[in-house]
Design an enzyme around this catalytic site. Sequence first.
Site, mmCIF file in Angstrom:
data_model
loop_
_atom_site.group_PDB
_atom_site.id
_atom_site.type_symbol
_atom_site.label_atom_id
_atom_site.label_comp_id
_atom_site.label_asym_id
_atom_site.label_seq_id
_atom_site.Cartn_x
_atom_site.Cartn_y
_atom_site.Cartn_z
ATOM 1 N N HIS A 1 37.889 28.965 -3.595
ATOM 2 C CA HIS A 1 36.895 29.864 -2.986
ATOM 3 C C HIS A 1 37.127 31.303 -3.462
ATOM 4 O O HIS A 1 38.266 31.741 -3.657
ATOM 5 C CB HIS A 1 37.002 29.804 -1.464
ATOM 6 C CG HIS A 1 35.896 30.503 -0.748
ATOM 7 N ND1 HIS A 1 36.033 31.776 -0.220
ATOM 8 C CD2 HIS A 1 34.624 30.122 -0.469
ATOM 9 C CE1 HIS A 1 34.899 32.137 0.358
ATOM 10 N NE2 HIS A 1 34.022 31.151 0.221
ATOM 11 N N SER B 1 35.609 13.337 0.830
ATOM 12 C CA SER B 1 34.686 14.447 1.035
ATOM 13 C C SER B 1 33.342 13.995 1.578
ATOM 14 O O SER B 1 32.938 12.844 1.441
ATOM 15 C CB SER B 1 34.492 15.182 -0.295
ATOM 16 O OG SER B 1 33.527 16.199 -0.180
#
Length: 485
Positions: free
Chosen positions: A203, A406
């Site tokens: 990120h 995920s």
Amino acid sequence: MAGSVEVIVKELNLENVDPLPEDFDTTAIIKDPLPPLADEARESVKSGENGVVMKKEREIVLGRNVHTMCLEVTEPDADDEVTGEREAHMASVLARYRRSLLERTKHHLGYPYNLEFDYGALGQLQHFSINNLGDPFIESNYGVHSRQFEVGVLDWFARLWELEKNEYWGYITNCGTEGNLHGILVGREVFPDGILYASRDTHYSIFKAARMYRMECEKVNTLTSGEIDCVDFKAKLLCHQDKPAIINVNIGTTVKGAVDDLDLVIKTLEETGFSHDRFYIHCDGALFGLMMPFVKRAPKVSFKKPIGSVSVSGHKFVGCPMPCGVQITRLEHINALSRDVEYLASRDATIMGSRNGHAPIFLWYTLNRKGYKGFQKEVQKCLRNAHYLKGRLRDAGIGVMLNELSSTVVFERPHDEEFIRKWQLACQGNIAHVVVMPNVTVEKLDKFVFELIEKRATWYNNGTVQSPCVASELGKENCLCNLHG
């Protein structure tokens, strides 16, 4: 635990939020619910690769994107206080804005926010300015706070990540980025000359931290899945064996939802000659940090392993209506940051000064309502629906990838910018993704897939034009172009 919620609600005399007045026009929508392009001239159609008809991508221009749709602030007239017309006008604007939010929520798929929540019982608390100044564990002179809720939430997460009450320190942050900024700052304070290592799929807030703290940063390559490449990680560690290592481990990357193998990262450090007193690991669990404990095959995030901190967002999987997060670190590390603040009659080791005192109450409320079992059911629902979406896309001939641990479904980027904006898809290069959250139903996914298939028929002229190759982004096995399909 559920009984304690009812007791608190009863004691505080909480009531549901009052409904909007009946005469407000909630059917009207504020102008342009889809954000306009920064430059309307860029709406013109152009011919893309292989003759595909598509609109130009939106241009990001500082100070211009939102000014095209902002609501002007005007000064009140002298007689407004008597007539009340101004209040009625503002209420009408808010009612139309609420309707716009309802519309946009119907087509929300690309960003990891759980929009399924009901906090009506907490509405009356909005009348109070609740501010958690200073250290959560030390009460300051400011009495309108929610530390009792904050510490209760922190205790819950400390148990989840296996750290005793007398061994941890933490606080409720204002967002996930703040948790990352704090985790990296603690690492930097523990190892002032340490080098920050983060994968390329990390990120952006981690690289922001490196710039803010003037840290030397090594970007580590990633696998096709988005996981950190520990072969490249080891090679970069060997180049800097003389300096401590500060590592960011992703518990769910931003775009592909990849989960770095924490055990393999630790093993790589040890094999490269880094003892446990020469590295600091921050785990960025913004989205999947709360989901992974309920996935059997997932690498376990635990402070029984040599990690330094973990952060998670509260407005993502948890479903808090305002941005917030949880940051937990070892108590032994926090003294490097802590400073006495006489003005507060407390100590402070947080990034921000004033902190939202409402957020801990919302988090406490939903943790009590759902508990571990409730979150486990929601995790199973998200993973099941993510696999359903992957199957629908693949059956439609669309290149798609889903990491095993995920709920982020990654697929070829749609060619139409308007379609991307309508469904609020997050895109990077040639790929886009849908993050399946508890509020994302099968019906919503079916509607999205149906519309996407319709649009693709136009983009690719009913199959006469070749679909794009996404093998480099998703892997050959996940690409369905003419070459790899």
